[in-house]
Design a protein around this motif. Structure first.
Motif, mmCIF file in Angstrom:
data_model
loop_
_atom_site.group_PDB
_atom_site.id
_atom_site.type_symbol
_atom_site.label_atom_id
_atom_site.label_comp_id
_atom_site.label_asym_id
_atom_site.label_seq_id
_atom_site.Cartn_x
_atom_site.Cartn_y
_atom_site.Cartn_z
ATOM 1 N N ALA A 199 0.241 -1.404 -0.082
ATOM 2 C CA ALA A 199 -0.054 -0.326 -0.079
ATOM 3 C C ALA A 199 0.868 1.541 0.019
ATOM 4 C CB ALA A 199 -1.340 -0.295 0.867
ATOM 5 N N PHE A 200 2.005 1.632 0.823
ATOM 6 C CA PHE A 200 3.016 2.521 0.646
ATOM 7 C C PHE A 200 3.476 2.670 -0.310
ATOM 8 C CE2 PHE A 200 4.604 4.322 5.263
ATOM 9 C CZ PHE A 200 3.378 4.179 5.373
ATOM 10 N N ILE A 201 3.959 1.997 -1.621
ATOM 11 C CA ILE A 201 3.972 1.762 -2.468
ATOM 12 C C ILE A 201 2.972 2.276 -4.181
ATOM 13 C CG2 ILE A 201 4.911 0.462 -5.169
ATOM 14 C CD1 ILE A 201 6.823 -1.133 -2.823
ATOM 15 N N ASP A 202 2.002 1.538 -3.536
ATOM 16 C CA ASP A 202 0.473 2.582 -4.379
ATOM 17 C C ASP A 202 0.384 3.996 -4.147
ATOM 18 O OD1 ASP A 202 0.610 -1.037 -5.713
ATOM 19 O OD2 ASP A 202 -0.636 -1.345 -4.337
ATOM 20 N N HIS A 203 0.683 4.045 -2.966
ATOM 21 C CA HIS A 203 -0.138 5.057 -2.497
ATOM 22 C C HIS A 203 1.217 6.515 -2.532
ATOM 23 C CE1 HIS A 203 -4.163 4.168 -2.212
ATOM 24 N NE2 HIS A 203 -3.000 2.967 -1.437
ATOM 25 N N ASP A 204 2.075 5.963 -3.033
ATOM 26 C CA ASP A 204 3.706 7.276 -3.459
ATOM 27 C C ASP A 204 3.313 7.562 -1.832
ATOM 28 O OD1 ASP A 204 5.779 8.062 -4.325
ATOM 29 O OD2 ASP A 204 4.332 9.428 -5.238
ATOM 30 N N SER A 251 1.073 9.626 15.250
ATOM 31 C CA SER A 251 1.743 10.709 16.149
ATOM 32 C C SER A 251 3.511 10.309 15.914
ATOM 33 C CB SER A 251 0.685 11.258 16.632
ATOM 34 O OG SER A 251 0.515 10.513 17.781
ATOM 35 N N GLY A 252 3.384 9.341 16.964
ATOM 36 C CA GLY A 252 4.895 8.745 17.340
ATOM 37 C C GLY A 252 5.906 8.752 15.812
ATOM 38 N N ASN A 253 4.832 9.079 14.765
ATOM 39 C CA ASN A 253 6.146 9.046 13.222
ATOM 40 C C ASN A 253 6.162 9.956 12.635
ATOM 41 O OD1 ASN A 253 5.043 5.355 14.573
ATOM 42 N ND2 ASN A 253 7.293 5.664 13.221
ATOM 43 N N LEU A 254 7.026 10.427 12.574
ATOM 44 C CA LEU A 254 7.050 11.693 12.157
ATOM 45 C C LEU A 254 7.757 11.845 10.506
ATOM 46 C CD1 LEU A 254 8.969 14.173 14.533
ATOM 47 C CD2 LEU A 254 6.029 13.224 14.019
ATOM 48 N N CYS A 255 7.528 12.208 9.503
ATOM 49 C CA CYS A 255 8.059 12.376 8.296
ATOM 50 C C CYS A 255 8.365 13.800 8.042
ATOM 51 C CB CYS A 255 6.741 11.744 7.201
ATOM 52 S SG CYS A 255 7.189 12.146 5.938
ATOM 53 N N ARG A 256 9.763 14.028 7.851
ATOM 54 C CA ARG A 256 9.952 15.155 7.662
ATOM 55 C C ARG A 256 9.565 15.915 6.187
ATOM 56 N NH1 ARG A 256 15.603 16.509 9.892
ATOM 57 N NH2 ARG A 256 15.227 16.769 11.711
ATOM 58 N N CYS A 257 9.458 15.392 5.137
ATOM 59 C CA CYS A 257 8.912 15.007 3.580
ATOM 60 C C CYS A 257 7.688 15.756 3.725
ATOM 61 C CB CYS A 257 9.176 14.489 2.390
ATOM 62 S SG CYS A 257 10.948 14.249 2.699
ATOM 63 N N GLY A 258 7.125 15.572 4.212
ATOM 64 C CA GLY A 258 5.285 15.572 4.683
ATOM 65 C C GLY A 258 4.457 15.039 3.753
ATOM 66 N N ALA A 259 4.945 13.728 3.874
ATOM 67 C CA ALA A 259 3.929 12.564 2.898
ATOM 68 C C ALA A 259 2.771 11.721 3.673
ATOM 69 C CB ALA A 259 4.700 11.541 2.112
ATOM 70 N N TYR A 260 2.642 13.058 4.725
ATOM 71 C CA TYR A 260 1.486 12.400 5.769
ATOM 72 C C TYR A 260 -0.190 11.758 4.629
ATOM 73 C CZ TYR A 260 4.228 14.049 9.452
ATOM 74 O OH TYR A 260 5.559 14.008 10.567
ATOM 75 N N THR A 261 -0.458 12.356 4.151
ATOM 76 C CA THR A 261 -1.701 12.483 3.696
ATOM 77 C C THR A 261 -1.865 11.078 2.141
ATOM 78 O OG1 THR A 261 -1.909 14.555 2.390
ATOM 79 C CG2 THR A 261 -3.133 13.130 1.366
ATOM 80 N N ASN A 262 -0.613 11.326 2.262
ATOM 81 C CA ASN A 262 -0.262 9.669 1.626
ATOM 82 C C ASN A 262 -0.089 8.132 1.844
ATOM 83 O OD1 ASN A 262 -0.316 11.137 -0.669
ATOM 84 N ND2 ASN A 262 1.577 10.644 -2.118
ATOM 85 N N ILE A 263 0.629 9.081 3.062
ATOM 86 C CA ILE A 263 0.484 7.793 3.944
ATOM 87 C C ILE A 263 -0.579 7.021 4.809
ATOM 88 C CG2 ILE A 263 1.762 7.264 6.634
ATOM 89 C CD1 ILE A 263 4.023 8.401 5.719
ATOM 90 N N VAL A 264 -1.585 7.844 4.876
ATOM 91 C CA VAL A 264 -3.265 7.342 6.121
ATOM 92 C C VAL A 264 -3.837 7.259 4.907
ATOM 93 C CG1 VAL A 264 -5.618 8.630 6.554
ATOM 94 C CG2 VAL A 264 -2.461 9.554 7.323
ATOM 95 N N ALA A 265 -3.626 7.808 3.484
ATOM 96 C CA ALA A 265 -4.544 6.924 2.673
ATOM 97 C C ALA A 265 -3.527 5.126 2.015
ATOM 98 C CB ALA A 265 -4.048 8.196 1.045
ATOM 99 N N ALA A 266 -2.883 4.646 2.109
ATOM 100 C CA ALA A 266 -2.101 4.003 2.071
ATOM 101 C C ALA A 266 -2.949 2.581 3.407
ATOM 102 C CB ALA A 266 -0.434 3.358 2.493
#
Length: 182
Positions: free
Chosen positions: A108-113, A148-163
């Motif tokens: 899912a992480f791959i599919d949702h970039d 919330s304990g896992n930070l993404c400096r690039c800000g890919a949160y929208t795609n992470i949640v979708a995945a």
């Protein structure tokens, strides 16, 4: 003039320091080690097991890059002493796939970039897998709170949640995480 090459590894442990024997089931394989009492699970995984997927980010438990699944729970391995966790079952990003078949969260992480630079991705995925196994997540808001304990400096949160939402739809089609407790 030729520089001599060391024939044995440099041992930086002060004389008189005893190592502690520990045993772990790491990604389904039992392994034994002798470590200094101050060795973290993060350092054990990276330096002794050569599992470089678990990342050293902040080394203070604030970013989640070092997240692995220990006895079915997601933990920051930079804060866990190996000697204290002796006997634990540990699953890292390297242990989630089944041969060439990726875990549904990995796929899912791959599919949702759901990554950009990828540094936080192993910790994000391990945290998401354990979170889904916990069974408390029903909505995107739940995911955002629980991750919330896992930070993404690039800000890919929208795609992470979708995945993760996508993988949650597949959760009834996959087996429990190795090392998870029923």
């Amino acid at each position: 003039m030729d520089t001599p090459i060391a024939e044995t590894a440099l041992d930086l442990v002060p004389p008189g320091v005893e190592r502690v024997p520990v045993t772990f089931e790491i990604n389904g394989k039992t392994q034994q080690f002798k470590v200094e009492a101050w060795t973290t699970l993060l350092d054990l995984l990276r330096e002794h097991c050569h599992l470089s997927g678990t990342k050293k980010g902040c080394d203070h438990g604030q970013c989640g890059a070092c997240t692995a699944i220990v006895n079915g729970q997601r933990i920051n391995t930079c804060l866990a002493l190996a000697a204290v966790r002796d006997g634990a079952a540990i699953t890292t990003i390297e242990g989630l796939a089944d041969g060439d078949t990726l875990h549904p969260v990995q796929q899912a992480f791959i599919d949702h970039d759901a990554f950009q630079c990828g540094y936080c991705t192993p910790g994000q995925i391990c945290s998401a897998v354990a979170m889904l196994d916990e069974g408390h997540v029903k909505t995107a808001d739940d995911i955002r709170e629980q991750m919330s304990g896992n930070l993404c400096r690039c800000g890919a949160y929208t795609n992470i949640v979708a995945a993760i939402l996508d993988a949650a739809d597949l959760s009834d089609q996959r087996s429990p995480t190795p090392g998870a407790r029923p």
